[in-house]
Write a protein that holds these residues in place. Structure first.
Motif, short mmCIF file in Angstrom:
data_model
loop_
_atom_site.label_atom_id
_atom_site.label_comp_id
_atom_site.label_asym_id
_atom_site.label_seq_id
_atom_site.Cartn_x
_atom_site.Cartn_y
_atom_site.Cartn_z
N ALA A 20 -26.87 -53.08 35.70
CA ALA A 20 -27.29 -54.00 34.64
C ALA A 20 -27.17 -53.35 33.27
O ALA A 20 -26.74 -53.98 32.29
CB ALA A 20 -28.72 -54.46 34.88
N LEU A 21 -27.54 -52.07 33.17
CA LEU A 21 -27.43 -51.36 31.90
C LEU A 21 -25.97 -51.20 31.49
O LEU A 21 -25.64 -51.34 30.31
CB LEU A 21 -28.10 -49.99 32.01
CG LEU A 21 -28.11 -49.12 30.76
CD1 LEU A 21 -28.93 -49.79 29.66
CD2 LEU A 21 -28.67 -47.75 31.07
N ARG A 23 -23.53 -53.17 32.22
CA ARG A 23 -22.96 -54.46 31.84
C ARG A 23 -23.38 -54.87 30.43
O ARG A 23 -22.62 -55.49 29.70
CB ARG A 23 -23.37 -55.54 32.83
CG ARG A 23 -22.61 -55.46 34.11
CD ARG A 23 -22.88 -56.65 34.96
NE ARG A 23 -22.15 -56.53 36.22
CZ ARG A 23 -22.24 -57.37 37.19
NH1 ARG A 23 -23.05 -58.40 37.10
NH2 ARG A 23 -21.55 -57.19 38.29
N ARG A 24 -24.62 -54.54 30.06
CA ARG A 24 -25.11 -54.97 28.75
C ARG A 24 -24.69 -54.01 27.64
O ARG A 24 -24.20 -54.42 26.60
CB ARG A 24 -26.63 -55.08 28.79
CG ARG A 24 -27.08 -56.24 29.62
CD ARG A 24 -28.56 -56.47 29.47
NE ARG A 24 -28.94 -57.58 30.36
CZ ARG A 24 -30.12 -57.73 30.86
NH1 ARG A 24 -31.07 -56.87 30.59
NH2 ARG A 24 -30.39 -58.74 31.64
N ARG A 25 -24.93 -52.73 27.86
CA ARG A 25 -24.62 -51.72 26.84
C ARG A 25 -23.83 -50.60 27.50
O ARG A 25 -24.39 -49.68 28.05
CB ARG A 25 -25.90 -51.17 26.24
CG ARG A 25 -26.71 -52.22 25.55
CD ARG A 25 -27.89 -51.58 24.86
NE ARG A 25 -28.62 -52.61 24.14
CZ ARG A 25 -29.91 -52.65 24.04
NH1 ARG A 25 -30.64 -51.74 24.63
NH2 ARG A 25 -30.49 -53.60 23.36
N THR A 26 -22.53 -50.68 27.40
CA THR A 26 -21.70 -49.72 28.11
C THR A 26 -21.80 -48.31 27.54
O THR A 26 -21.91 -47.35 28.30
CB THR A 26 -20.22 -50.17 28.10
OG1 THR A 26 -19.95 -50.90 26.92
CG2 THR A 26 -19.88 -50.96 29.28
N GLY A 29 -25.23 -46.89 28.26
CA GLY A 29 -25.37 -46.75 29.71
C GLY A 29 -24.63 -45.54 30.25
O GLY A 29 -25.15 -44.80 31.09
#
Length: 142
Positions: A20-21, A23-26, A29
């Motif tokens: 999930a991390l 996908r949102r903030r590559t 992350g």
């Protein structure tokens, strides 16, 4: 066994959170995952150093004199055996993956070559057996 069983849901939750991390903030992350991997690697190296430098455990004072006269298996021999088994198993996994997919592709065109294709896959699996034999020899000589 129960503590290991309890870590499975935690590992699944950490994996879902990591996906999930990412996908949102590559960028953030990836930095976080690399930092966590570095911490885990340092912890693993500390455990390896502690395991290699530890003295053999004794059951009691009456057995202390007996443990000094017998030569036990060295920690490095066990690590070498583990590396032999792990390396050969990973190599066999890659070999079986490639030869198995090629064998299935060939059998889809000509089903009569099943026997020859399985011999090739079996030879690829033999790599893992060789690693196991080498590990037994190393433990036996230590």
């Amino acid at each position: 066994m129960t503590p290991w069983l309890l870590t499975v849901p935690v590992a699944v939750l950490v994996g879902v959170a990591a996906v999930a991390l990412l996908r949102r903030r590559t960028a953030v992350g990836w930095r976080l995952l690399v930092a966590v991997d570095a911490v885990v690697l340092v912890g693993a190296l500390v455990l390896v150093v502690l395991a290699l430098s530890a003295a053999p455990a004794s059951a009691g004072a009456e057995l202390a004199a007996d443990t000094t006269t017998t030569a036990g298996i060295g920690g490095s021999a066990l690590f070498a055996a583990a590396i032999a088994v792990a390396g050969s198993s990973i190599g066999a996994a890659f070999a079986v993956a490639y030869t198995g997919s090629a064998a299935l592709a060939a059998m889809s065109e000509r089903p009569e070559i099943f026997g020859r294709a399985m011999v090739v896959v079996g030879l690829a699996e033999g790599i893992a057996i060789y690693g196991l034999v080498i590990a037994m020899i190393m433990i036996g000589r230590a």
